[in-house]
Design a protein around this motif. Structure first.
Motif, PDB file in Angstrom:
ATOM      1  N   THR A 146       0.846  -1.192   0.000  1.00  0.00           N
ATOM      2  CA  THR A 146       0.000   0.000   0.000  1.00  0.00           C
ATOM      3  C   THR A 146       0.883   1.244   0.000  1.00  0.00           C
ATOM      4  OG1 THR A 146      -0.071   0.100   2.408  1.00  0.00           O
ATOM      5  CG2 THR A 146      -1.789  -1.204   1.297  1.00  0.00           C
ATOM      6  N   ARG A 147       0.258   2.365  -0.267  1.00  0.00           N
ATOM      7  CA  ARG A 147       1.003   3.628  -0.313  1.00  0.00           C
ATOM      8  C   ARG A 147       1.591   3.953   1.052  1.00  0.00           C
ATOM      9  NH1 ARG A 147      -0.779   8.928  -3.664  1.00  0.00           N
ATOM     10  NH2 ARG A 147       1.112  10.127  -3.263  1.00  0.00           N
ATOM     11  N   GLY A 148       0.855   3.647   2.101  1.00  0.00           N
ATOM     12  CA  GLY A 148       1.362   3.899   3.457  1.00  0.00           C
ATOM     13  C   GLY A 148       2.574   3.035   3.781  1.00  0.00           C
ATOM     14  N   GLN A 149       2.557   1.784   3.371  1.00  0.00           N
ATOM     15  CA  GLN A 149       3.705   0.911   3.606  1.00  0.00           C
ATOM     16  C   GLN A 149       4.928   1.396   2.837  1.00  0.00           C
ATOM     17  OE1 GLN A 149       1.834  -2.672   2.234  1.00  0.00           O
ATOM     18  NE2 GLN A 149       1.506  -3.442   4.315  1.00  0.00           N
ATOM     19  N   VAL A 150       4.708   1.823   1.605  1.00  0.00           N
ATOM     20  CA  VAL A 150       5.816   2.330   0.781  1.00  0.00           C
ATOM     21  C   VAL A 150       6.371   3.607   1.391  1.00  0.00           C
ATOM     22  CG1 VAL A 150       6.423   3.250  -1.482  1.00  0.00           C
ATOM     23  CG2 VAL A 150       4.949   1.251  -1.324  1.00  0.00           C
ATOM     24  N   ARG A 151       5.493   4.514   1.807  1.00  0.00           N
ATOM     25  CA  ARG A 151       5.935   5.777   2.415  1.00  0.00           C
ATOM     26  C   ARG A 151       6.740   5.507   3.672  1.00  0.00           C
ATOM     27  NH1 ARG A 151       1.135   8.113   3.817  1.00  0.00           N
ATOM     28  NH2 ARG A 151       0.913   8.896   1.686  1.00  0.00           N
ATOM     29  N   SER A 152       6.252   4.613   4.525  1.00  0.00           N
ATOM     30  CA  SER A 152       6.949   4.286   5.768  1.00  0.00           C
ATOM     31  C   SER A 152       8.323   3.687   5.483  1.00  0.00           C
ATOM     32  CB  SER A 152       6.099   3.308   6.578  1.00  0.00           C
ATOM     33  OG  SER A 152       6.788   2.880   7.711  1.00  0.00           O
ATOM     34  N   TRP A 153       8.404   2.758   4.539  1.00  0.00           N
ATOM     35  CA  TRP A 153       9.689   2.132   4.216  1.00  0.00           C
ATOM     36  C   TRP A 153      10.662   3.164   3.651  1.00  0.00           C
ATOM     37  CZ3 TRP A 153      13.111   1.525   0.325  1.00  0.00           C
ATOM     38  CH2 TRP A 153      14.077   0.536   0.493  1.00  0.00           C
ATOM     39  N   MET A 154      10.165   4.000   2.759  1.00  0.00           N
ATOM     40  CA  MET A 154      11.038   5.000   2.132  1.00  0.00           C
ATOM     41  C   MET A 154      11.556   6.006   3.140  1.00  0.00           C
ATOM     42  SD  MET A 154       9.456   5.829  -1.569  1.00  0.00           S
ATOM     43  CE  MET A 154       9.538   4.689  -2.926  1.00  0.00           C
ATOM     44  N   ARG A 155      10.730   6.430   4.071  1.00  0.00           N
ATOM     45  CA  ARG A 155      11.183   7.393   5.076  1.00  0.00           C
ATOM     46  C   ARG A 155      12.209   6.776   6.017  1.00  0.00           C
ATOM     47  NH1 ARG A 155       5.958  11.142   6.676  1.00  0.00           N
ATOM     48  NH2 ARG A 155       5.859  12.163   4.646  1.00  0.00           N
ATOM     49  N   ARG A 156      12.037   5.497   6.347  1.00  0.00           N
ATOM     50  CA  ARG A 156      13.008   4.825   7.210  1.00  0.00           C
ATOM     51  C   ARG A 156      14.359   4.658   6.522  1.00  0.00           C
ATOM     52  NH1 ARG A 156       8.857   1.095   8.133  1.00  0.00           N
ATOM     53  NH2 ARG A 156      10.007  -0.417   6.877  1.00  0.00           N
ATOM     54  N   ASN A 157      14.357   4.498   5.193  1.00  0.00           N
ATOM     55  CA  ASN A 157      15.586   4.180   4.465  1.00  0.00           C
ATOM     56  C   ASN A 157      16.098   5.302   3.572  1.00  0.00           C
ATOM     57  OD1 ASN A 157      15.951   1.243   5.163  1.00  0.00           O
ATOM     58  ND2 ASN A 157      13.834   1.267   4.456  1.00  0.00           N
ATOM     59  N   ALA A 158      15.472   6.463   3.577  1.00  0.00           N
ATOM     60  CA  ALA A 158      15.836   7.553   2.656  1.00  0.00           C
ATOM     61  C   ALA A 158      17.258   8.044   2.878  1.00  0.00           C
ATOM     62  CB  ALA A 158      14.848   8.703   2.788  1.00  0.00           C
ATOM     63  N   ALA A 159      17.741   7.992   4.099  1.00  0.00           N
ATOM     64  CA  ALA A 159      19.082   8.507   4.389  1.00  0.00           C
ATOM     65  C   ALA A 159      20.174   7.682   3.705  1.00  0.00           C
ATOM     66  CB  ALA A 159      19.314   8.528   5.899  1.00  0.00           C
ATOM     67  N   ASP A 160      19.874   6.458   3.328  1.00  0.00           N
ATOM     68  CA  ASP A 160      20.870   5.572   2.712  1.00  0.00           C
ATOM     69  C   ASP A 160      20.991   5.760   1.207  1.00  0.00           C
ATOM     70  OD1 ASP A 160      21.235   4.503   5.232  1.00  0.00           O
ATOM     71  OD2 ASP A 160      19.790   2.891   4.902  1.00  0.00           O
ATOM     72  N   TYR A 161      20.133   6.595   0.605  1.00  0.00           N
ATOM     73  CA  TYR A 161      20.115   6.732  -0.861  1.00  0.00           C
ATOM     74  C   TYR A 161      20.307   8.192  -1.264  1.00  0.00           C
ATOM     75  CZ  TYR A 161      18.456   1.997  -0.595  1.00  0.00           C
ATOM     76  OH  TYR A 161      18.361   0.659  -0.334  1.00  0.00           O
TER      77      TYR A 161
END
Length: 104
Positions: free
Chosen positions: A48-63
């Motif tokens: 879902t969009r919420g799951q994608v948003r949550s994953w991306m925010r948790r991992n955004a610093a690595d990219y």
């Protein structure tokens, strides 16, 4: 007896020896009890969009950029079909938003 005759006789003996087991196997298959097949499992729903948003925010610093973040999300999560090919898909908006959120 010539070699040719011996080979023909050998083939005949082998064919006769295999005929009975072949017939038995065909009869067993014809009268074998057929059990109902198990139901096919439905495909796993996409993230879902919420799951994608949550994953991306948790991992955004690595990219470094949105493309790498979205590709990593595609590997980690089951994104909707065609999300990576459509530049107007919400996945790209979420990637940009997550990078901005990580910088703040």
């Amino acid at each position: 007896m010539s070699v040719r005759q011996e080979n023909r006789y050998r083939k005949l003996v082998i064919a006769q020896g295999r005929a009975l087991p072949d017939i038995k196997r065909e009869l067993e298959a014809a009268f074998m009890e057929r059990l109902p097949r198990p139901a096919v499992a439905p495909p796993k729903p996409s993230a879902t969009r919420g799951q994608v948003r949550s994953w991306m925010r948790r991992n955004a610093a690595d990219y470094d950029d949105a493309t790498h973040l979205a590709e990593a999300a595609n590997i980690a999560l089951d994104l909707p079909a065609g999300a990576m090919d459509d530049e107007t898909h919400w996945v790209w908006d979420e990637a940009l938003s997550a990078l901005d959120w990580a910088d703040a």
